[in-house]
Write an enzyme that holds these catalytic residues in place. Structure first.
Site, mmCIF file in Angstrom:
data_model
loop_
_atom_site.group_PDB
_atom_site.id
_atom_site.type_symbol
_atom_site.label_atom_id
_atom_site.label_comp_id
_atom_site.label_asym_id
_atom_site.label_seq_id
_atom_site.Cartn_x
_atom_site.Cartn_y
_atom_site.Cartn_z
ATOM 1 N N GLU A 261 17.404 7.318 77.972
ATOM 2 C CA GLU A 261 17.126 5.887 77.820
ATOM 3 C C GLU A 261 15.624 5.786 77.684
ATOM 4 O OE1 GLU A 261 15.729 2.395 78.514
ATOM 5 O OE2 GLU A 261 16.591 2.559 80.530
ATOM 6 N N GLU A 394 5.427 -0.365 71.832
ATOM 7 C CA GLU A 394 5.783 -0.772 73.189
ATOM 8 C C GLU A 394 4.527 -0.837 74.062
ATOM 9 O OE1 GLU A 394 9.235 0.237 76.418
ATOM 10 O OE2 GLU A 394 8.140 1.936 75.593
#
Length: 490
Positions: A261, A394
Site C-alpha cells: 500500500e 504526493e
C-alpha cells in the site's frame, strides 16, 4: 529507562528489539534518538538493528513455525487474537499517549481513531478466521477437488510512521490469523507503540518466536536485511512508492510474495448538486486530519465551476478556524509534522507552488506562536493546473490544491491523470452520475458522499503506483496463506 515528557502524565519508553519472546539490545550496542516532533526534544533511545538482529529474529520465527502455533486450531488462534485486542483497549490511554508523543498528532485523534481501530483489527480477524472456508468442486463422477489453506511462512511487516499502531495491527492480525510467524520493522520515527504491542502479544498467549520486532532504518539497515533475507517468505509494506520499488528489487532475488500500500495523490471531486456544508465538513477532515499525513487524504480538490466560488469561500473560512498546536491540548485540530526533514520537504512544495504560479489562500507558514516543533498551518492553494508538480506529487502534509471544472468528462480525465491510484472521493446527489463517474475513476477505493469509511471485509489497496494486491477480509488471507488443491479420483 524512561523519560518524563513535559505536559503529559505518561513516560516515553526506550525501545529494544523483541526477539524470541524477549526484549534485547542490539548486539553492537548501537542506538539512535527518538525525537518528539511537537517539541524537537529527545524522548528516549531506540536500539538500532541490522543484519545480525534480523537474522536472529528470522531464525526465531522460522523455528516457531513448527512449534505450538502450528498446532493451534483456528478457534484457539482466534481466542489469542481477541485477547490481543482486549489488552490494547485495556492499555488504551497509555498507547494513545505514546502514539501522540511519537507522531505529533492530537491526543484526541489517537484516542478516538488509532487505538480503537488497532484493537478492532484484532477483534475482526479473530472472528473472521473462525468462519473462513475454502473451495470444493465435484468433477462429475470422476473426482472431487478441494482446497486447503496453509501459512505462507515467515512474513516481514514493514510499517510507516503516520498511523503506526493502526497500520501495524492491520497487517499483524491477519498474518497471525493465517498461522504465520513474523518479523516486524516499524518506522524508525515511531517505535514506541510497536514495542508495547510485542509485549501485549506475549501477554495474550502468543508463543515465543511467533512475533518478533527489530528496530532500525531502511537502506543498509534492518529494512534492507529483512527484505533480502532468504528465509523470509513474504513482505507486507506500507509506505512511499520509491521505497516500494527498492523493496521489490531486493525481494526479487528470492521471489518473495509482496503486498504494497503505497503513495497517493487522491482526487476529491465535488459536483454542484451536492450538499456543500456536508462536503466541507468532511473535506476539512480528508484534507487536514493527522496533519494531512494520510495516504488516503484528498489532496487534489476538483469543484464544479458553478459551485467553485462558494466552496472556496466556505472552505477557506472553515480552515482558518482550525487550531494548530500542542497535541495534548484538546482544542488542537492540527498537530506537528513528523520530523524536521519532513517539515522542510512539505514547506518546499509550498514555495514551489508560488514559483509555479499558485495563490496561497490561507496557511503556507509556521504559526508565529509555535517556534519549537514542526508545525505548519493548513494550506490551500489555487491557480495550478494538472501539469504542476504540486498537483502531481504526493506532499503528505496539510496542503491541498483546488481546481475548477466544467464537465463530467473533464474531471474524470483530470482525476485519472496521475501515476497514483489509491483512493478518490466523489460528491453528488445524482444517483446515476455517482455510479457513472465512480465506475470510471482509476483508484482502488472510491467513496461516494463520504471519506475514510471502511468495512474491513472489503478489498483495500491501490492501482498503478499506489500498490500491489488487496487486503481486507478474504483478500488478506489470499496474501497471508497458500492454497493447495487436492484431487481425489473416485
Amino acid at each position: 529507562m524512561a523519560t518524563q515528557t513535559a505536559g503529559t502524565k505518561v513516560k516515553a519508553i526506550d525501545c529494544l528489539h523483541f526477539i524470541d519472546g524477549q526484549y534485547v539490545p542490539s548486539r553492537n550496542g548501537k542506538t539512535f534518538a527518538n525525537i518528539n516532533p511537537a517539541t524537537g526534544e529527545v524522548l528516549g533511545t531506540v536500539a538500532e538493528g541490522g543484519r545480525e538482529e534480523v537474522d536472529l529474529a528470522v531464525q526465531a520465527a522460522r523455528k516457531a513455525l513448527k512449534g505450538p502455533w502450528k498446532k493451534m486450531t483456528a478457534h484457539d488462534r482466534g481466542a489469542v487474537l481477541r485477547r490481543i485486542g482486549d489488552l490494547i483497549l485495556e492499555r488504551k490511554d497509555e498507547l494513545a499517549m505514546l502514539e501522540t508523543l511519537d507522531t505529533g498528532k492530537p491526543l484526541w485523534l489517537s484516542n478516538s481513531v488509532d487505538i480503537p481501530r488497532a484493537a478492532y483489527n484484532f477483534h475482526f480477524f479473530a472472528d473472521y478466521i473462525r468462519a473462513l472456508g475454502t473451495e470444493a468442486f465435484q468433477q462429475d463422477d470422476v473426482a472431487i477437488n478441494y482446497s486447503i489453506r496453509r501459512p505462507v511462512g515467515v512474513v516481514g511487516l514493514i510499517n510507516p510512521w503516520n498511523l503506526p499502531l493502526l497500520l501495524l495491527t492491520w497487517k499483524l492480525a491477519p498474518c497471525l490469523a493465517a498461522g504465520n510467524t513474523t518479523v516486524m520493522k516499524p518506522a524508525e520515527l515511531t517505535p514506541m507503540t510497536a514495542t508495547v504491542l510485542a509485549e501485549i502479544c506475549r501477554d495474550a498467549g502468543v508463543p515465543d518466536g511467533v512475533v518478533n520486532l527489530v528496530h532500525g532504518f531502511g537502506p543498509d539497515s534492518a529494512g534492507a536485511a529483512l527484505t533480502e533475507h532468504p528465509d523470509v517468505n513474504a513482505i507486507s509494506f506500507t509506505g512511499e512508492t520509491t521505497t516500494g520499488k527498492i523493496i521489490m528489487s531486493a525481494a526479487a532475488k528470492t521471489l518473495k510474495r509482496l503486498s504494497y500500500e503505497l503513495g497517493g495523490k487522491n482526487p476529491n471531486i465535488i459536483f454542484a448538486d451536492s450538499d456543500l456544508d456536508e462536503v466541507i465538513e468532511t473535506t476539512i477532515k480528508s484534507s487536514f486530519i493527522n496533519q494531512g499525513e494520510v495516504c488516503l487524504c484528498g489532496s487534489r480538490i476538483y469543484v464544479e465551476r458553478t459551485a467553485y466560488d462558494q466552496f472556496v469561500e466556505k472552505f477557506v473560512a472553515k480552515t482558518k478556524q482550525l487550531t494548530v498546536g500542542d497535541p495534548f491540548d484538546p482544542n488542537t485540530k492540527v498537530g506537528a509534522l513528523i520530523s524536521e526533514e519532513h517539515f522542510d520537504r512539505v514547506n518546499s512544495y509550498i514555495q514551489l507552488a508560488k514559483q509555479e504560479g499558485g495563490q496561497i489562500l490561507t496557511g503556507g507558514k509556521r504559526p508565529e506562536s509555535l517556534q519549537q516543533g514542526y508545525y505548519l498551518e493548513p494550506t490551500i492553494i489555487t491557480g495550478l493546473d494538472n501539469s504542476c508538480r504540486v498537483v502531481r506529487e504526493e506532499i503528505f502534509g496539510p496542503v491541498v490544491t483546488i481546481t475548477p471544472f466544467d464537465r463530467e468528462e473533464e474531471v474524470i480525465e483530470l482525476a485519472n491523470d496521475t501515476h497514483y491510484g489509491l483512493s478518490a472521493s466523489l460528491w453528488t446527489n445524482d444517483l446515476r452520475r455517482a455510479h457513472r463517474v465512480a465506475g470510471q475513476i482509476e483508484a482502488g477505493i472510491i467513496w461516494v458522499n463520504t471519506w475514510f469509511l471502511r468495512d474491513l471485509r472489503t478489498p483495500f489497496g491501490g492501482m498503478k503506483q499506489s500498490g500491489i494486491g488487496r487486503e481486507g477480509g478474504m483478500h488478506s488471507f489470499e496474501f497471508y496463506s497458500e492454497l493447495s488443491n487436492i484431487c481425489i479420483k473416485l
